[in-house]
Design a protein around this motif. Structure first.
Motif, short mmCIF file in Angstrom:
data_model
loop_
_atom_site.label_atom_id
_atom_site.label_comp_id
_atom_site.label_asym_id
_atom_site.label_seq_id
_atom_site.Cartn_x
_atom_site.Cartn_y
_atom_site.Cartn_z
N GLY A 1 0.79 -1.22 0.00
CA GLY A 1 0.00 0.00 0.00
C GLY A 1 0.82 1.27 0.00
N ALA A 2 2.00 1.21 -0.56
CA ALA A 2 2.92 2.35 -0.57
C ALA A 2 2.25 3.58 -1.16
N GLN A 3 2.20 4.63 -0.38
CA GLN A 3 1.58 5.88 -0.84
C GLN A 3 2.54 6.77 -1.60
N ASP A 4 3.85 6.53 -1.44
CA ASP A 4 4.83 7.40 -2.07
C ASP A 4 5.32 6.90 -3.43
N LEU A 5 4.70 5.85 -3.93
CA LEU A 5 5.05 5.32 -5.24
C LEU A 5 4.19 6.01 -6.30
N ALA A 6 4.83 6.50 -7.35
CA ALA A 6 4.10 7.18 -8.42
C ALA A 6 3.05 6.24 -9.00
N PRO A 7 1.88 6.76 -9.36
CA PRO A 7 0.81 5.89 -9.88
C PRO A 7 1.24 5.02 -11.06
N ALA A 8 1.98 5.58 -12.00
CA ALA A 8 2.42 4.79 -13.16
C ALA A 8 3.39 3.70 -12.74
N ALA A 9 4.24 3.98 -11.77
CA ALA A 9 5.17 2.97 -11.26
C ALA A 9 4.41 1.87 -10.53
N ALA A 10 3.39 2.26 -9.78
CA ALA A 10 2.57 1.27 -9.08
C ALA A 10 1.85 0.37 -10.09
N GLN A 11 1.34 0.96 -11.15
CA GLN A 11 0.69 0.17 -12.19
C GLN A 11 1.69 -0.75 -12.87
N ALA A 12 2.90 -0.29 -13.05
CA ALA A 12 3.94 -1.12 -13.67
C ALA A 12 4.21 -2.38 -12.85
N THR A 13 4.06 -2.29 -11.53
CA THR A 13 4.28 -3.48 -10.71
C THR A 13 3.25 -4.57 -11.02
#
Length: 69
Positions: A50-62
């Protein structure tokens, strides 16, 4: 913030000019090609926590990385 999160956010910033879905795919492809498997695993686990400091596009990349490491 872990170093791999900072790096993922910096990579995401480089693809900010693209539509979100295209950026996430490009980021995932870049991470697949250049990152050590341990770093990718750590990023995926961080995003799942639930990392809040990860950029949305980077989170989607995961999500892309999870489906095809």
């Amino acid at each position: 913030m872990p170093p791999y999160v900072r790096l993922a956010n910096e990579i995401a910033a480089q693809f900010a000019h693209r539509p979100a879905a295209d950026a996430a795919t490009a980021i995932a492809n870049h991470l697949r090609a250049t990152w050590d498997p341990r770093m990718k695993r750590a990023l995926i686990e961080y995003a799942q926590s639930g990392a809040q400091d990860l950029a949305p596009a980077a989170a989607q990349a995961t999500h892309h990385l999870q489906s095809r490491p």
